[in-house]
Design an enzyme around this catalytic site. Structure first.
Site, PDB file in Angstrom:
ATOM      1  N   TYR A 159       0.817  -1.213   0.000  1.00  0.00           N
ATOM      2  CA  TYR A 159       0.000   0.000   0.000  1.00  0.00           C
ATOM      3  C   TYR A 159       0.855   1.269   0.000  1.00  0.00           C
ATOM      4  O   TYR A 159       0.644   2.154  -0.839  1.00  0.00           O
ATOM      5  CB  TYR A 159      -0.963  -0.012   1.199  1.00  0.00           C
ATOM      6  CG  TYR A 159      -2.257  -0.746   0.934  1.00  0.00           C
ATOM      7  CD1 TYR A 159      -2.315  -1.783  -0.006  1.00  0.00           C
ATOM      8  CD2 TYR A 159      -3.425  -0.443   1.620  1.00  0.00           C
ATOM      9  CE1 TYR A 159      -3.486  -2.474  -0.244  1.00  0.00           C
ATOM     10  CE2 TYR A 159      -4.608  -1.123   1.388  1.00  0.00           C
ATOM     11  CZ  TYR A 159      -4.634  -2.134   0.454  1.00  0.00           C
ATOM     12  OH  TYR A 159      -5.802  -2.812   0.213  1.00  0.00           O
ATOM     13  N   GLU A 166       2.047   6.436  -7.035  1.00  0.00           N
ATOM     14  CA  GLU A 166       0.949   7.250  -7.565  1.00  0.00           C
ATOM     15  C   GLU A 166       1.240   8.741  -7.392  1.00  0.00           C
ATOM     16  O   GLU A 166       1.079   9.536  -8.333  1.00  0.00           O
ATOM     17  CB  GLU A 166      -0.356   6.877  -6.849  1.00  0.00           C
ATOM     18  CG  GLU A 166      -0.846   5.470  -7.171  1.00  0.00           C
ATOM     19  CD  GLU A 166      -1.987   5.045  -6.273  1.00  0.00           C
ATOM     20  OE1 GLU A 166      -2.645   5.947  -5.689  1.00  0.00           O
ATOM     21  OE2 GLU A 166      -2.240   3.835  -6.135  1.00  0.00           O
TER      22      GLU A 166
END
Length: 237
Positions: A159, A166
């Protein structure tokens, strides 16, 4: 009389609990199994594509081009409310992945060779292979412990890895968006409306600050709920 009523109430409560625990019907289960198998296969295609491209080129730079088409497909299909997962968690993941894939990486081709793209694609790929495998075996009532453990453990690294990729990719796209005015609407126009995509991307980046910790610690709590008693039992032994 009260004892009989109490017994009836408990029986009714038991019936309700049994109905709640009852899973999907045979047809729905078959459909969901096929769906999850297909999605697992799709992400496996991306994983194999990355490995093959790396072996052919001898470098991890520019590997995105080799998996762009299957990635664009895999981030789109989803079954909200049917696939067993948190609505908030799943919604954020789906929206962020569609946005990153189509509105950033696909639209701003200059960022496709960035290392950050490979970072989030790798994190997504491993996460989704594990997740859809978990759903498939759960539906078949034959869930190997290794897959359960991976589902509630690998996210600890994957994660943050995905979010880092991102954010770095959006950041890398900012200069190109500002220079070209991509997706921006300026005044004057007949609708008397303006939109600055550059500012919008910055706001998206800021939104990760309150949202990501909530999603991450939700998974931490889920891990403790699912694996905690097993790990505690292991310590006692």
């Amino acid at each position: 009389m009260s004892a009989a009523a109490s017994g009836t109430s408990k029986a009714a409560h038991g019936d309700v609990a049994a109905k709640r625990k009852k899973g999907p019907g045979a047809l729905a289960t078959a459909y969901l199994v096929i769906y999850n198998v297909v999605m697992t296969a799709g992400w496996l295609v991306i994983a194999v594509g990355l490995v093959r491209a790396y072996l052919a080129r001898g470098s991890y730079h520019g590997l995105y081009y080799s998996i762009e088409k299957p990635l664009n497909v895999c981030v789109l299909p989803h079954l909200p409310g049917i696939v067993p997962s948190s609505v908030v968690l799943t919604g954020f993941q789906v929206m962020s992945r569609v946005f990153l894939t189509w509105a950033v990486t696909h639209s701003v081709r200059e960022v496709q060779s960035e290392d950050s793209v490979l970072l989030f694609v790798t994190a997504w790929t491993v996460t989704e292979i594990i997740r859809y495998s978990f759903y498939t075996f759960s539906l078949l009532n034959h869930l190997p412990y290794l897959i359960k453990w991976a589902r509630y453990t690998f996210f600890i690294v994957l994660y943050p890895m995905g979010v880092t990729g991102e954010l770095l990719t959006i950041y890398a796209a900012l200069p190109y968006v500002q220079k070209t005015g991509l997706y921006s609407v300026t005044l004057p126009n007949k609708y008397n409306f303006s939109f600055d995509y550059y500012t919008f991307l910055i706001l998206i980046m800021i939104s990760y600050i309150p949202l990501f910790p909530q999603l991450y610690f939700h998974m931490i709590r889920q891990r403790k709920k699912v694996l905690g008693h097993i790990e505690d039992y292991g310590k006692v032994e």
